[in-house]
Design an enzyme around this catalytic site. Structure first.
Site, PDB file in Angstrom:
ATOM      1  N   GLU A  21      10.832 -12.901  32.026  1.00 35.23           N
ATOM      2  CA  GLU A  21      11.077 -14.325  32.299  1.00 35.23           C
ATOM      3  C   GLU A  21      11.241 -15.092  30.988  1.00 35.23           C
ATOM      4  O   GLU A  21      10.984 -14.587  29.909  1.00 35.23           O
ATOM      5  CB  GLU A  21       9.904 -14.934  33.079  1.00 35.23           C
ATOM      6  CG  GLU A  21      10.131 -15.033  34.589  1.00 35.23           C
ATOM      7  CD  GLU A  21      11.122 -16.138  34.964  1.00 35.23           C
ATOM      8  OE1 GLU A  21      11.760 -16.717  34.053  1.00 35.23           O
ATOM      9  OE2 GLU A  21      11.267 -16.415  36.161  1.00 35.23           O
ATOM     10  N   ASN A 150      11.093 -23.528  39.407  1.00 32.66           N
ATOM     11  CA  ASN A 150      12.141 -22.760  38.752  1.00 32.66           C
ATOM     12  C   ASN A 150      13.382 -23.611  38.529  1.00 32.66           C
ATOM     13  O   ASN A 150      13.447 -24.771  38.951  1.00 32.66           O
ATOM     14  CB  ASN A 150      12.503 -21.526  39.588  1.00 32.66           C
ATOM     15  CG  ASN A 150      11.741 -20.294  39.157  1.00 32.66           C
ATOM     16  OD1 ASN A 150      11.626 -20.000  37.964  1.00 32.66           O
ATOM     17  ND2 ASN A 150      11.194 -19.555  40.120  1.00 32.66           N
ATOM     18  N   ASP A 201      16.129 -18.898  41.253  1.00 31.53           N
ATOM     19  CA  ASP A 201      15.160 -18.665  40.174  1.00 31.53           C
ATOM     20  C   ASP A 201      15.581 -19.441  38.931  1.00 31.53           C
ATOM     21  O   ASP A 201      16.073 -20.563  39.044  1.00 31.53           O
ATOM     22  CB  ASP A 201      15.018 -17.160  39.923  1.00 31.53           C
ATOM     23  CG  ASP A 201      13.635 -16.777  39.411  1.00 31.53           C
ATOM     24  OD1 ASP A 201      13.210 -17.324  38.373  1.00 31.53           O
ATOM     25  OD2 ASP A 201      12.976 -15.936  40.041  1.00 31.53           O
TER      26      ASP A 201
END
Length: 294
Positions: A21, A150, A201
């Site tokens: 991430e 997100n 996301d």
């Protein structure tokens, strides 16, 4: 449905992160950075040479921003820290929230130098998280009752912010002050993806204002116009792509992280690229991330 463009890129890192991430790129050093959140790791990759390093962290880091050549800002489950790039030493900078069961998740720096960063429960507990605005050491809570924050990114003129709660799967937009990155209105729906496969996301916004969004669970990066129309879909060779970042000398390439979090042995065997980091193999009109202003 927009046609899916086959993957034509390459694997940048074979390290399979449980939860890759928060990628970003420092053009001054030609270095890409990203996290393995649950593994408590900060990954460093010099793009031209391929030189790779993995730095252990004492917390769950998820967002990195450049301050200056010697310092970086990291958001984590223990708050915001300043990292010395030469020694890797960490100094606590600010507290995000007083919720020990929470951690940071997605975030991005606005052109004015302020940071938007989201928090969430460590097990994605419903409505446990929030999105915060950080200007220097001043932390302001913008939106609460969020499960998985997100897609935080900003339009090129700095007048619009985008974000989502992946649990709800609606991509939102909100007008903001370009000078401060503070909202000037209420969030409105940009694209309702609640009935589409996968989850909205991490995202970045390019020089033309297009929003590039990693589609967790759908093996794709999807592209939206500022009016919410989906105009392109690019395949990613992992089931759970998590976040894109513009990289390269002209921000002309797209790096994408991925994750194998939540997969059992059978699912991992069916997704051998899960958790690796990729170059999507296309040319984009990206933008370099602004520095965080102390």
């Amino acid at each position: 449905m927009t046609d899916l463009v086959p993957f034509s890129g390459r694997t940048l890192s074979e390290a399979a992160c449980e939860l890759g991430e928060g990628p970003t790129f420092d053009p001054d050093t030609g270095t890409a950075w990203w996290f393995n959140i649950t593994g408590r790791e900060l990954h460093e990759l010099h793009l031209e040479s391929g030189r790779k390093a993995i730095h252990s962290l004492p917390f769950l880091g998820s967002v990195l921003a450049t301050i200056d050549p010697l310092r970086q800002l990291i958001a984590s489950d223990q708050g915001l820290f300043v990292r010395d790039t030469e020694s890797s030493k960490l100094r606590h900078f600010a507290t995000l929230e007083e919720k020990p069961g929470n951690r940071s998740n997605d975030g991005r720096v606005h052109p004015c130098g302020a940071l938007w960063v989201g928090t969430m429960g460590r097990s994605a507990e419903k409505h446990a998280g929030a999105i915060y605005h950080v200007a220097g050491s001043r932390v302001t809570r913008l939106y609460g009752n969020i499960t998985i924050p997100n897609a935080i990114c900003f339009s090129p003129d700095g007048a619009t912010a985008y974000f989502t709660d992946t649990d709800v799967n609606q991509l939102m937009r909100v007008d903001i002050d370009p000078a401060t990155a503070l909202p000037t209105g209420d969030p409105v729906l940009l694209s309702d993806e609640s009935t589409s496969p996968g989850g909205v996301d991490g995202a970045v916004c390019d020089a033309d204002g297009l929003i590039w969004n990693a589609r967790w669970g759908a093996s794709a990066v999807e592209v939206y116009k500022p009016d919410g129309r989906k105009v392109a879909r690019y395949a990613v060779p992992a089931t759970q792509p998590s976040c894109p970042a513009f990289v390269g000398a002209r921000a002309e390439r797209l790096l994408v992280t991925s994750a194998w979090q939540g997969m059992d042995d059978a699912a991992r065997a069916a997704d051998p690229q899960g958790g690796k980091t990729f170059d999507l193999g296309i040319e984009v009109k990206g933008r370099f991330e602004p520095a965080f202003r102390l």
